[in-house]
Structure formats: C-alpha cells, structure tokens
Design a protein around this motif. Sequence first.
Motif, PDB file in Angstrom:
ATOM      1  N   LEU A  45     -34.161 -38.749  -2.031  1.00  0.00           N
ATOM      2  CA  LEU A  45     -34.194 -39.478  -0.764  1.00  0.00           C
ATOM      3  C   LEU A  45     -33.141 -38.921   0.197  1.00  0.00           C
ATOM      4  CD1 LEU A  45     -35.247 -41.876   0.946  1.00  0.00           C
ATOM      5  CD2 LEU A  45     -33.473 -43.278  -0.146  1.00  0.00           C
ATOM      6  N   PHE A  46     -31.934 -38.672  -0.294  1.00  0.00           N
ATOM      7  CA  PHE A  46     -30.857 -38.178   0.561  1.00  0.00           C
ATOM      8  C   PHE A  46     -31.042 -36.716   0.947  1.00  0.00           C
ATOM      9  CE2 PHE A  46     -28.307 -41.845  -0.876  1.00  0.00           C
ATOM     10  CZ  PHE A  46     -27.685 -42.194   0.313  1.00  0.00           C
ATOM     11  N   GLN A  47     -31.586 -35.914   0.045  1.00  0.00           N
ATOM     12  CA  GLN A  47     -31.573 -34.468   0.250  1.00  0.00           C
ATOM     13  C   GLN A  47     -32.872 -33.883   0.796  1.00  0.00           C
ATOM     14  OE1 GLN A  47     -29.709 -31.868  -2.579  1.00  0.00           O
ATOM     15  NE2 GLN A  47     -28.857 -33.569  -3.748  1.00  0.00           N
ATOM     16  N   SER A  48     -33.985 -34.592   0.679  1.00  0.00           N
ATOM     17  CA  SER A  48     -35.280 -33.976   0.969  1.00  0.00           C
ATOM     18  C   SER A  48     -35.534 -33.742   2.447  1.00  0.00           C
ATOM     19  CB  SER A  48     -36.411 -34.838   0.395  1.00  0.00           C
ATOM     20  OG  SER A  48     -36.510 -36.058   1.106  1.00  0.00           O
ATOM     21  N   GLY A  49     -35.052 -34.646   3.313  1.00  0.00           N
ATOM     22  CA  GLY A  49     -35.382 -34.541   4.725  1.00  0.00           C
ATOM     23  C   GLY A  49     -36.791 -34.979   5.041  1.00  0.00           C
ATOM     24  N   GLY A  50     -37.438 -35.663   4.093  1.00  0.00           N
ATOM     25  CA  GLY A  50     -38.815 -36.105   4.290  1.00  0.00           C
ATOM     26  C   GLY A  50     -39.093 -37.393   3.552  1.00  0.00           C
ATOM     27  N   PRO A  51     -40.344 -37.854   3.578  1.00  0.00           N
ATOM     28  CA  PRO A  51     -40.692 -39.127   2.950  1.00  0.00           C
ATOM     29  C   PRO A  51     -40.678 -39.057   1.429  1.00  0.00           C
ATOM     30  CG  PRO A  51     -42.668 -38.040   3.745  1.00  0.00           C
ATOM     31  CD  PRO A  51     -41.513 -37.215   4.222  1.00  0.00           C
ATOM     32  N   VAL A  52     -40.268 -40.164   0.829  1.00  0.00           N
ATOM     33  CA  VAL A  52     -40.239 -40.282  -0.632  1.00  0.00           C
ATOM     34  C   VAL A  52     -41.015 -41.537  -1.012  1.00  0.00           C
ATOM     35  CG1 VAL A  52     -38.805 -40.478  -2.693  1.00  0.00           C
ATOM     36  CG2 VAL A  52     -37.990 -39.143  -0.722  1.00  0.00           C
ATOM     37  N   LEU A  53     -42.010 -41.378  -1.862  1.00  0.00           N
ATOM     38  CA  LEU A  53     -42.795 -42.515  -2.345  1.00  0.00           C
ATOM     39  C   LEU A  53     -42.234 -42.966  -3.678  1.00  0.00           C
ATOM     40  CD1 LEU A  53     -45.237 -44.431  -2.148  1.00  0.00           C
ATOM     41  CD2 LEU A  53     -46.597 -42.661  -3.293  1.00  0.00           C
ATOM     42  N   PHE A  54     -41.670 -44.168  -3.705  1.00  0.00           N
ATOM     43  CA  PHE A  54     -41.131 -44.753  -4.932  1.00  0.00           C
ATOM     44  C   PHE A  54     -42.218 -45.595  -5.595  1.00  0.00           C
ATOM     45  CE2 PHE A  54     -37.433 -43.828  -2.428  1.00  0.00           C
ATOM     46  CZ  PHE A  54     -36.423 -43.534  -3.330  1.00  0.00           C
ATOM     47  N   LEU A  55     -42.504 -45.298  -6.855  1.00  0.00           N
ATOM     48  CA  LEU A  55     -43.462 -46.076  -7.627  1.00  0.00           C
ATOM     49  C   LEU A  55     -42.703 -46.993  -8.581  1.00  0.00           C
ATOM     50  CD1 LEU A  55     -46.023 -43.277  -8.600  1.00  0.00           C
ATOM     51  CD2 LEU A  55     -46.280 -44.986  -6.787  1.00  0.00           C
ATOM     52  N   PRO A  56     -43.041 -48.281  -8.629  1.00  0.00           N
ATOM     53  CA  PRO A  56     -42.396 -49.161  -9.619  1.00  0.00           C
ATOM     54  C   PRO A  56     -42.631 -48.626 -11.024  1.00  0.00           C
ATOM     55  CG  PRO A  56     -43.657 -50.437  -8.022  1.00  0.00           C
ATOM     56  CD  PRO A  56     -44.016 -49.000  -7.790  1.00  0.00           C
ATOM     57  N   MET A  58     -50.968 -34.963   7.489  1.00  0.00           N
ATOM     58  CA  MET A  58     -51.698 -34.992   6.230  1.00  0.00           C
ATOM     59  C   MET A  58     -50.806 -34.493   5.095  1.00  0.00           C
ATOM     60  SD  MET A  58     -54.571 -35.832   4.871  1.00  0.00           S
ATOM     61  CE  MET A  58     -55.619 -35.970   6.306  1.00  0.00           C
ATOM     62  N   TYR A  59     -50.882 -35.155   3.965  1.00  0.00           N
ATOM     63  CA  TYR A  59     -50.114 -34.717   2.797  1.00  0.00           C
ATOM     64  C   TYR A  59     -50.947 -33.679   2.035  1.00  0.00           C
ATOM     65  CZ  TYR A  59     -47.797 -39.219   3.700  1.00  0.00           C
ATOM     66  OH  TYR A  59     -47.157 -40.281   4.281  1.00  0.00           O
ATOM     67  N   LYS A  60     -50.569 -32.416   2.176  1.00  0.00           N
ATOM     68  CA  LYS A  60     -51.290 -31.357   1.472  1.00  0.00           C
ATOM     69  C   LYS A  60     -50.448 -30.692   0.395  1.00  0.00           C
ATOM     70  CE  LYS A  60     -54.861 -30.522   2.292  1.00  0.00           C
ATOM     71  NZ  LYS A  60     -56.090 -31.211   1.817  1.00  0.00           N
ATOM     72  N   ASP A  61     -49.171 -31.003   0.367  1.00  0.00           N
ATOM     73  CA  ASP A  61     -48.250 -30.374  -0.576  1.00  0.00           C
ATOM     74  C   ASP A  61     -47.306 -31.460  -1.090  1.00  0.00           C
ATOM     75  OD1 ASP A  61     -47.431 -28.140  -1.927  1.00  0.00           O
ATOM     76  OD2 ASP A  61     -46.189 -27.343  -0.317  1.00  0.00           O
ATOM     77  N   ILE A  62     -47.513 -31.904  -2.331  1.00  0.00           N
ATOM     78  CA  ILE A  62     -46.797 -33.060  -2.877  1.00  0.00           C
ATOM     79  C   ILE A  62     -45.953 -32.633  -4.077  1.00  0.00           C
ATOM     80  CG2 ILE A  62     -47.062 -35.347  -3.935  1.00  0.00           C
ATOM     81  CD1 ILE A  62     -49.697 -35.618  -2.407  1.00  0.00           C
ATOM     82  N   LEU A  63     -44.713 -33.123  -4.102  1.00  0.00           N
ATOM     83  CA  LEU A  63     -43.820 -32.895  -5.239  1.00  0.00           C
ATOM     84  C   LEU A  63     -43.704 -34.183  -6.040  1.00  0.00           C
ATOM     85  CD1 LEU A  63     -41.642 -30.950  -6.568  1.00  0.00           C
ATOM     86  CD2 LEU A  63     -39.962 -32.214  -5.187  1.00  0.00           C
ATOM     87  N   VAL A  64     -43.756 -34.093  -7.358  1.00  0.00           N
ATOM     88  CA  VAL A  64     -43.545 -35.272  -8.194  1.00  0.00           C
ATOM     89  C   VAL A  64     -42.495 -34.957  -9.251  1.00  0.00           C
ATOM     90  CG1 VAL A  64     -45.485 -34.668  -9.731  1.00  0.00           C
ATOM     91  CG2 VAL A  64     -44.594 -37.012  -9.705  1.00  0.00           C
ATOM     92  N   HIS A  65     -41.557 -35.875  -9.431  1.00  0.00           N
ATOM     93  CA  HIS A  65     -40.556 -35.752 -10.489  1.00  0.00           C
ATOM     94  C   HIS A  65     -41.061 -36.476 -11.725  1.00  0.00           C
ATOM     95  CE1 HIS A  65     -36.937 -37.492 -12.615  1.00  0.00           C
ATOM     96  NE2 HIS A  65     -36.860 -36.201 -12.847  1.00  0.00           N
ATOM     97  N   ALA A  90     -37.838 -30.349  -2.609  1.00  0.00           N
ATOM     98  CA  ALA A  90     -38.447 -31.448  -1.856  1.00  0.00           C
ATOM     99  C   ALA A  90     -38.534 -31.129  -0.366  1.00  0.00           C
ATOM    100  CB  ALA A  90     -37.649 -32.733  -2.073  1.00  0.00           C
ATOM    101  N   ARG A  91     -37.621 -30.326   0.155  1.00  0.00           N
ATOM    102  CA  ARG A  91     -37.628 -30.013   1.588  1.00  0.00           C
ATOM    103  C   ARG A  91     -38.862 -29.225   2.002  1.00  0.00           C
ATOM    104  NH1 ARG A  91     -31.556 -27.967   0.904  1.00  0.00           N
ATOM    105  NH2 ARG A  91     -30.700 -29.996   0.296  1.00  0.00           N
ATOM    106  N   LEU A  92     -39.517 -28.596   1.058  1.00  0.00           N
ATOM    107  CA  LEU A  92     -40.692 -27.791   1.371  1.00  0.00           C
ATOM    108  C   LEU A  92     -41.985 -28.475   0.948  1.00  0.00           C
ATOM    109  CD1 LEU A  92     -39.339 -24.235   0.481  1.00  0.00           C
ATOM    110  CD2 LEU A  92     -39.441 -25.365   2.708  1.00  0.00           C
ATOM    111  N   HIS A  93     -41.952 -29.797   0.841  1.00  0.00           N
ATOM    112  CA  HIS A  93     -43.153 -30.573   0.506  1.00  0.00           C
ATOM    113  C   HIS A  93     -43.358 -31.668   1.550  1.00  0.00           C
ATOM    114  CE1 HIS A  93     -42.531 -28.551  -3.361  1.00  0.00           C
ATOM    115  NE2 HIS A  93     -43.787 -28.839  -3.637  1.00  0.00           N
ATOM    116  N   ASP A  94     -44.607 -32.037   1.731  1.00  0.00           N
ATOM    117  CA  ASP A  94     -44.931 -33.083   2.706  1.00  0.00           C
ATOM    118  C   ASP A  94     -44.495 -34.459   2.224  1.00  0.00           C
ATOM    119  OD1 ASP A  94     -46.253 -31.180   4.327  1.00  0.00           O
ATOM    120  OD2 ASP A  94     -48.082 -31.406   3.134  1.00  0.00           O
ATOM    121  N   LEU A  95     -44.458 -34.642   0.913  1.00  0.00           N
ATOM    122  CA  LEU A  95     -44.164 -35.938   0.321  1.00  0.00           C
ATOM    123  C   LEU A  95     -43.607 -35.726  -1.077  1.00  0.00           C
ATOM    124  CD1 LEU A  95     -44.523 -39.122   0.434  1.00  0.00           C
ATOM    125  CD2 LEU A  95     -46.759 -38.738  -0.655  1.00  0.00           C
ATOM    126  N   SER A  96     -42.620 -36.515  -1.460  1.00  0.00           N
ATOM    127  CA  SER A  96     -42.097 -36.495  -2.826  1.00  0.00           C
ATOM    128  C   SER A  96     -42.417 -37.823  -3.490  1.00  0.00           C
ATOM    129  CB  SER A  96     -40.581 -36.266  -2.834  1.00  0.00           C
ATOM    130  OG  SER A  96     -40.252 -35.022  -2.246  1.00  0.00           O
TER     131      SER A  96
END
Length: 278
Positions: A135-146, A1-8, A108-114
């Motif tokens: 994407l390279f540094q997070s160690g987790g999933p990255v959601l790219f939005l157009p 479950m994504y409970k902790d999300i990072l957004v740039h 990003a490494r401490l979030h479920d999703l970026s």
Amino acid sequence: MYKDILVHIPTERPMRAAVEGSISLAAQFNAQLDAVAIGYVATSAAYVMEGGAAVAAVFELERERALERAEAALSVFGIEAANAGVSYTLRPLGAIPVDAAGSLGEMARLHDLSVVLQPDPAHSSFDNDVPGEILFQSGGPVLFLPYTFRGAFKAARIGICWDGSRLAARAVRDAAPFLARADEIVIITINEADAVPGDASANNLARHLGRRGLSTRTISLSATRADIQPTILSLAADEALDLLVMGGYGHSRLQERVLGGVTRAMLEAMTVPTLMSH
C-alpha cells in the motif's frame, strides 16, 4: 482497465482467499496475473555473511530453503490459474523481509492493481506486513481481501467511503474499472457537515460520477471517530456491499510505516473486500 494484476501469495498463512479472489478477478478483466510468493530468511541469518565463506554458505542454504517454500506455495496457485485458463506468471523469492518488501514495492509499481490478503493476527509472520508495505510503496490501488474470503470475487454493489480528501479521490479514480461495471454505487459519508470540504461534497462527487454515466445514491451518517470503522462495516453488511473503496491513510516515521487509525481498524476487522489507495 485492469490488464496487469499482481497478487501476493502467502507462504506462512492460508492462501485460499488470495488464490480464488485473484484468479476470478483476472478472469473477469481478461488480465495478466503475476503471482509472487516470498520464503523468508531470518534477518539474523543475514549477519552470518560477515563471518567468512563457511557461514556465508549457511546463509545461502537458508535462502535456498526459503525459495523452495515460495515455489511450493506458487505451485498451488499455478494449478488453479491453469485450470481457470488465465494468463499468469510465477515469481518465487527467497529473501530477508526488508529486501522482500523493497522488491514487492518495485513490482507493484508496474501493475494496474495489486491483490493482497488482510493481515491475520492469528499468524505471526511477515506475510502480515506485506499488504501495508505494498500500500505504501506501490503508488497504485491495492485490493485487500478478507482472510475469510471464499469463492469468486465480484463487485456488483460498491460503497465509496468519501471524505473529500486527496486519498479518497485517488481511490475513486483507481476504482474506475470496478465502478464502470457496478450495478449499484453507494456514496458513504461520515459526519459530512464537519469533515467533508464543501467543493468536494458527496453531492458534487455524485454529479461528477453521473457525467461518467454512473448512477449513485448517498448515505450520510454520524459517528464518533472511534466508531467510524464499525459504522462503515455495519452499513456494508446492511447494504450487502461487495466492495468498499477508500483512501489508505498513514505515513512513514523514521523508516517505520504507520497506518492511520481508521485504515488500521479497517484492516483489522474488514468483512468485505476493500480497495485502498495511498
């Protein structure tokens, strides 16, 4: 479950897609949403610190102005997040690009999703390099939005770009919260007979997902290497997919991060939100 999300949140290009997409996503998962924005200090400004106290003061002034730009971007995000009733924090940074990249990777490494925006070649800014860095540094999933994305994010119809690789498998695992909520899941293979290992075939992936209670169907296509990305995006349009799931290929070379061909092409031309894992 994504409970902790990072957004740039970009500071030097339009931010609307990142704001609307991330807030609606956090609302769906009842997740904490941490927003970070970077005001960039020119790399050349950092070198003046070697000139003594006077020039160091000039650098600090530049950093403060950069921080103000980050705070201004986050103020827009904060208003929208508060109106949506999601739990959020704001993290403004004023830094030279290389330092900013390192900080973002650590966060990003401490979030479920970026969540990041697709790079936009029409805007020359380090904001375009941030998605790849995460994407390279997070160690987790990255959601790219157009960057053309508008409105609420949804993932009712999901396409899995499957080649049987470790990165594709990682992406499927990382997308589990989306897959569990999907109305339809399509497994997409390109040149499966030649490119997909037999024990990691699309049929075996479908069997594996079925054990999770997920119903899937498979579409197998053929394409030249140069046509893989347009073939996937064409299928995504035909199938009205809301989300693509795929491995994010690339490598580091002498401290330069190089995206793989299909990954780079997808980021340049994406028309649908895409979850990538590296």
